[in-house]
Design an enzyme around this catalytic site. Structure first.
Site, PDB file in Angstrom:
ATOM      1  N   ARG A 122      18.968  24.005  20.590  1.00 21.29           N
ATOM      2  CA  ARG A 122      20.864  23.273  19.823  1.00 21.29           C
ATOM      3  C   ARG A 122      21.209  23.513  18.853  1.00 21.29           C
ATOM      4  O   ARG A 122      21.890  24.368  19.005  1.00 21.29           O
ATOM      5  CB  ARG A 122      20.530  21.581  19.790  1.00 21.29           C
ATOM      6  CG  ARG A 122      20.232  20.559  20.865  1.00 21.29           C
ATOM      7  CD  ARG A 122      20.039  19.233  20.497  1.00 21.29           C
ATOM      8  NE  ARG A 122      21.399  18.819  19.985  1.00 21.29           N
ATOM      9  CZ  ARG A 122      22.887  19.126  20.749  1.00 21.29           C
ATOM     10  NH1 ARG A 122      22.353  17.558  21.424  1.00 21.29           N
ATOM     11  NH2 ARG A 122      24.074  17.795  19.705  1.00 21.29           N
ATOM     12  N   LYS A 145      -6.382  23.376   1.578  1.00 19.81           N
ATOM     13  CA  LYS A 145      -6.608  23.217   0.716  1.00 19.81           C
ATOM     14  C   LYS A 145      -8.581  24.212   1.558  1.00 19.81           C
ATOM     15  O   LYS A 145      -8.370  25.245   0.830  1.00 19.81           O
ATOM     16  CB  LYS A 145      -7.596  22.330   0.164  1.00 19.81           C
ATOM     17  CG  LYS A 145      -8.926  21.794   1.032  1.00 19.81           C
ATOM     18  CD  LYS A 145      -9.466  20.096   1.043  1.00 19.81           C
ATOM     19  CE  LYS A 145     -10.566  19.177   1.360  1.00 19.81           C
ATOM     20  NZ  LYS A 145     -10.768  18.122   0.367  1.00 19.81           N
ATOM     21  N   ARG A 196      -0.037  44.247  15.832  1.00 17.58           N
ATOM     22  CA  ARG A 196      -1.086  43.069  17.199  1.00 17.58           C
ATOM     23  C   ARG A 196      -2.402  43.004  15.633  1.00 17.58           C
ATOM     24  O   ARG A 196      -3.458  41.609  15.992  1.00 17.58           O
ATOM     25  CB  ARG A 196      -1.891  43.958  18.058  1.00 17.58           C
ATOM     26  CG  ARG A 196      -0.646  44.464  18.804  1.00 17.58           C
ATOM     27  CD  ARG A 196      -1.260  45.274  20.503  1.00 17.58           C
ATOM     28  NE  ARG A 196      -0.562  45.456  21.783  1.00 17.58           N
ATOM     29  CZ  ARG A 196      -0.079  44.249  22.607  1.00 17.58           C
ATOM     30  NH1 ARG A 196      -0.751  43.577  22.733  1.00 17.58           N
ATOM     31  NH2 ARG A 196       0.904  44.921  23.040  1.00 17.58           N
ATOM     32  N   VAL A 222      16.915  32.734  13.113  1.00 19.61           N
ATOM     33  CA  VAL A 222      16.181  32.544  14.659  1.00 19.61           C
ATOM     34  C   VAL A 222      14.157  33.513  14.057  1.00 19.61           C
ATOM     35  O   VAL A 222      13.753  33.123  14.632  1.00 19.61           O
ATOM     36  CB  VAL A 222      16.432  33.685  15.787  1.00 19.61           C
ATOM     37  CG1 VAL A 222      18.261  33.335  16.080  1.00 19.61           C
ATOM     38  CG2 VAL A 222      16.575  35.333  15.077  1.00 19.61           C
ATOM     39  N   HIS A 237       8.629  43.596   0.808  1.00 17.86           N
ATOM     40  CA  HIS A 237       7.798  43.573   2.553  1.00 17.86           C
ATOM     41  C   HIS A 237       8.897  44.134   3.411  1.00 17.86           C
ATOM     42  O   HIS A 237       8.463  44.671   4.665  1.00 17.86           O
ATOM     43  CB  HIS A 237       7.139  42.798   3.751  1.00 17.86           C
ATOM     44  CG  HIS A 237       7.878  41.517   3.966  1.00 17.86           C
ATOM     45  ND1 HIS A 237       8.098  40.246   2.988  1.00 17.86           N
ATOM     46  CD2 HIS A 237       8.539  41.624   4.811  1.00 17.86           C
ATOM     47  CE1 HIS A 237       8.864  39.661   3.764  1.00 17.86           C
ATOM     48  NE2 HIS A 237       8.443  40.419   5.504  1.00 17.86           N
ATOM     49  N   GLN A 277       0.084  35.849  12.028  1.00 18.92           N
ATOM     50  CA  GLN A 277       0.670  35.952  11.665  1.00 18.92           C
ATOM     51  C   GLN A 277       0.413  35.000  10.250  1.00 18.92           C
ATOM     52  O   GLN A 277       0.863  34.566   9.302  1.00 18.92           O
ATOM     53  CB  GLN A 277       1.353  34.976  12.848  1.00 18.92           C
ATOM     54  CG  GLN A 277       2.178  33.989  12.851  1.00 18.92           C
ATOM     55  CD  GLN A 277       3.803  34.949  12.005  1.00 18.92           C
ATOM     56  OE1 GLN A 277       3.413  36.392  12.378  1.00 18.92           O
ATOM     57  NE2 GLN A 277       5.464  34.303  10.858  1.00 18.92           N
ATOM     58  N   HIS A 303       3.885  24.314   5.613  1.00 20.51           N
ATOM     59  CA  HIS A 303       3.528  24.324   4.609  1.00 20.51           C
ATOM     60  C   HIS A 303       2.026  23.419   3.846  1.00 20.51           C
ATOM     61  O   HIS A 303       1.318  24.079   3.511  1.00 20.51           O
ATOM     62  CB  HIS A 303       4.467  24.634   2.821  1.00 20.51           C
ATOM     63  CG  HIS A 303       5.418  26.107   3.714  1.00 20.51           C
ATOM     64  ND1 HIS A 303       5.150  27.024   2.642  1.00 20.51           N
ATOM     65  CD2 HIS A 303       6.212  26.491   3.909  1.00 20.51           C
ATOM     66  CE1 HIS A 303       5.318  28.129   2.991  1.00 20.51           C
ATOM     67  NE2 HIS A 303       6.663  27.842   3.730  1.00 20.51           N
ATOM     68  N   LYS A 304       2.635  21.990   3.718  1.00 14.21           N
ATOM     69  CA  LYS A 304       1.945  20.952   3.436  1.00 14.21           C
ATOM     70  C   LYS A 304       0.371  21.430   4.088  1.00 14.21           C
ATOM     71  O   LYS A 304      -0.984  21.110   3.504  1.00 14.21           O
ATOM     72  CB  LYS A 304       2.093  19.674   3.158  1.00 14.21           C
ATOM     73  CG  LYS A 304       2.901  19.663   1.977  1.00 14.21           C
ATOM     74  CD  LYS A 304       3.909  18.744   1.961  1.00 14.21           C
ATOM     75  CE  LYS A 304       3.208  17.693   1.131  1.00 14.21           C
ATOM     76  NZ  LYS A 304       3.515  16.563   0.835  1.00 14.21           N
ATOM     77  N   ASP A 358       6.694  50.474  22.216  1.00 12.41           N
ATOM     78  CA  ASP A 358       5.295  51.399  22.862  1.00 12.41           C
ATOM     79  C   ASP A 358       5.208  52.746  21.458  1.00 12.41           C
ATOM     80  O   ASP A 358       5.367  53.560  21.626  1.00 12.41           O
ATOM     81  CB  ASP A 358       5.793  52.449  23.687  1.00 12.41           C
ATOM     82  CG  ASP A 358       6.009  50.520  24.883  1.00 12.41           C
ATOM     83  OD1 ASP A 358       4.690  50.074  24.798  1.00 12.41           O
ATOM     84  OD2 ASP A 358       6.384  51.161  26.032  1.00 12.41           O
TER      85      ASP A 358
END
Length: 647
Positions: A342, A382, A164, A319, A254, A168, A375-376, A156
């Protein structure tokens, strides 16, 4: 129950026993007569046995069990009582009003102390009464989970809420409409998985490893803040924008900015946090970027495994990776083949580092394969990469006005940068932003950089391309003489040198198998770990090499430009010539498509109304109709084809 009800029932006394935290169900069912309550009070670091029965050995250890008469004395007096020892003394009682409150709102004096290693394996040991300041989040990936008060205090704040406005996946949402999740979502998910993972280890091995509550809090907080230092459009900022403005990307890390923003966040918002905890959190965040092992010893000693939950620099199983793979697959509509639950459950600490059960070796390979596949298919798509380049160029063109690079190393200013910077470019009335606005207009109208072709570097040439990057100048020099009229120049060419690997490098910078650094155990009571060579895993699914290099070429000329088609042809031929010169003939992903150079319509190809066209459709049936048919001749590299249509 209130004392009035107790008296009416004729009860003379009540045994009030509370098991700390979320103890076992058996410990919570301590009953006397018709009254069932729970009490566990801490006395000199020892605790009540889950059965709720006080026995002599426990008395000697300093355990206290208090039988209370019917509540008549306010429980708030409990906080003013001195610590009791042995089985002596009578504890204070609680008022009727106190027991009418929900568990999370009962007075602090009634709160149960923390009791490690008593409850069951799946319990958590945070103070349940702190729920009044905690928050619950309903996440589409992980479901409902709780975040404790300290993390809420960090969430907060303006500095954290900025996440926000950071996508990502950078520009992937321009191609995958569902990929609109943010660093805010991801950070919450990593905090949750950090909590879940470290608590599982704490419940099963906490006593043997000497863990305490602060260790759990350090890991949770590090998981929450590990991405505070990302710039606009995440990795587009450091991988594309900074080189475009002549910044060395290695000068900006970063993770370091995350630590700097965290310090600023704590000071600016007066968040109460212990300085030692703050130091440890920053070390966990930076653990994958700095060397934590010196002379064979981890800087954290026997607790070095705590640095492997969020950012595992040893083998990259952490994680952070669990969450972004699950989240990216969910929002992009892609299936993940790895079972992350798992991997968390089938693990334990052996020899001061995280180890996994040997049965999970296939699951771990699936983890890295899924990441490479993402990634591919998504991260280096492209079209998404073309937009990345255009966004980076727009930011570089606007840098003189927006002074972006002046904020790169100042956390007090850097946290104000986010994805809304593109809106600033589009809406700001400044003639110096004309070039940046033009690029943004091209993105909005889908006039993107044109993908020409790409080549996968063969293994025999991989060593050379580890140190050499293909540049626009390399390709312009190979334009054939017959295409000199295209006047291809450096500003028309964009080259992407891509790398896809299994997320682990050796000292020379070459990607290696990360599972070579993963230790396994056979049985749960094993105290030694071992490695599993890939030859013993599978001869089918394990790759022979763990890095792939690709060179992708784009033409930056606008499609509205009259010279666009000719420049694309010239660049395609130059790329082919460059490959042949470097011994990579026929390595392209596909042959350069033949463009429609010229479309010519002749008088003979136009049929009058009701007449048959010169050529019928496939199968030989002639066209008949009331509308005029058009047959155009298309020229493809010396060959002529027929196109039919209506006018």
């Amino acid at each position: 129950a209130p004392p009035s009800a107790c008296a009416a029932a004729g009860d003379a006394c009540v045994a009030r026993a509370r098991v700390c935290g979320r103890g076992s169900a058996r410990g919570r069912r301590i009953s006397t007569g018709r009254r069932t309550t729970e009490l566990l009070r801490e006395a000199q670091g020892a605790y009540l046995r889950p059965s709720g029965r006080l026995q002599e050995p426990l008395v000697a250890a300093g355990v206290l069990c208090t039988l209370l008469p019917c509540p008549s004395v306010s429980a708030r007096a409990m906080s003013q009582q001195p610590a009791l020892s042995g089985a002596e003394g009578n504890g204070p009682t609680c008022s009727e009003g106190d027991f009418d409150l929900p568990l999370s709102q009962q007075p602090g004096a009634m709160r149960t102390p923390y009791a490690p290693h008593v409850a069951g394996r799946n319990s958590r040991y945070e103070d349940p009464y702190s729920m009044q300041k905690a928050k619950h989040f309903n996440d589409p990936v992980h479901g409902m989970f709780r975040v404790d008060p300290l993390l809420v205090a960090v969430i907060d704040t303006p500095q954290f809420q900025r996440l926000r406005d950071l996508k990502q996946l950078g520009t992937s949402h321009f191609v995958f409409p569902g990929a609109v999740h943010t660093r805010f979502d991801h950070s919450l998910g990593v905090a949750h998985l950090s909590d879940r993972f470290v608590t599982q280890i704490y419940n099963t091995q906490g006593r043997a490893l000497g863990m305490d509550k602060s260790d759990l809090q350090v890991v949770r907080l590090a998981g929450l803040v590990h991405d505070l230092g990302h710039g606009p459009f995440s990795h587009v900022f450091d991988n594309e924008f900074l080189p475009a403005v002549n910044f060395n990307p290695k000068d900006f890390v970063h993770e370091e900015m995350s630590c700097s923003i965290l310090e600023h966040l704590i000071d600016e918002n007066n968040v109460e946090i212990d300085q030692d905890m703050m130091r440890r959190v920053k070390e966990v965040v930076m653990s994958s970027e700095v060397e934590m092992v010196v002379n064979g010893q981890h800087k954290w000693g026997e607790k070095g495994f705590l640095c492997e939950f969020v950012a595992n620099g040893r083998n990259s199983i952490d994680v952070d990776k669990f969450d972004y793979i699950m989240r990216d697959c969910y929002y992009c509509g892609v299936k993940a083949s790895c079972d992350f639950s798992r991997l968390m459950e089938m693990s334990k600490v052996v020899g001061g580092e995280m180890c996994w059960k040997a049965s999970e070796v296939d699951n771990i390979y699936d983890l890295f394969h899924t990441r490479a596949s993402l990634h591919k298919r998504i991260y280096t798509h492209k079209k998404a990469k073309a937009i990345e380049f255009m966004v980076a160029d727009a930011l570089a063109a606007a840098n003189s006005v927006l002074k972006i690079t002046d904020q790169v190393f100042d956390p007090k200013e850097f946290w104000k940068l986010d994805d809304t910077i593109l809106r600033q470019i589009e809406q700001r009335d400044d003639p110096l932003l004309a070039d940046a606005k033009q690029l943004m207009h091209r993105i909005r109208t889908r006039d993107l950089y044109t993908h020409i072709n790409e080549v996968v570097i063969p293994p025999s040439h991989l060593e050379h391309f580890l140190t050499h990057k293909v540049t626009a100048a390399d390709l312009v020099n190979y334009v054939p003489a017959e295409y000199k009229d295209a006047r291809l120049n450096l500003s028309d060419v964009r080259v992407s040198n891509m790398k896809i690997n299994y997320c682990k490098k050796d000292a020379s910078g070459r990607s290696i198998n990360p599972v070579n650094n993963v230790h396994f155990f056979a049985e749960w009571d094993d105290e030694e770990s071992f490695l599993i060579p890939k030859e013993k895993v599978s001869a089918l699914k394990i790759p022979s090499q763990f890095e792939e290099r690709r060179v992708r070429v784009y033409c930056q000329t606008s499609r509205k430009d009259a010279s666009h088609a000719r420049k694309c042809q010239a660049l395609a031929k130059a790329f082919e010539a460059y490959q042949e010169h470097n011994g990579m003939k026929d390595q392209q992903e596909h042959k350069t498509p033949q463009k429609i150079y010229k479309r010519r319509r002749t008088d003979e190809s136009v049929a009058a109304l009701g007449e048959q066209t010169p050529q019928g459709p496939v199968g030989g049936t002639p066209f008949q109709g009331d509308r005029q048919r058009v047959v155009g001749q298309l020229h493809f590299g010396g060959q002529t084809g027929i196109a039919r249509g209506m006018r």
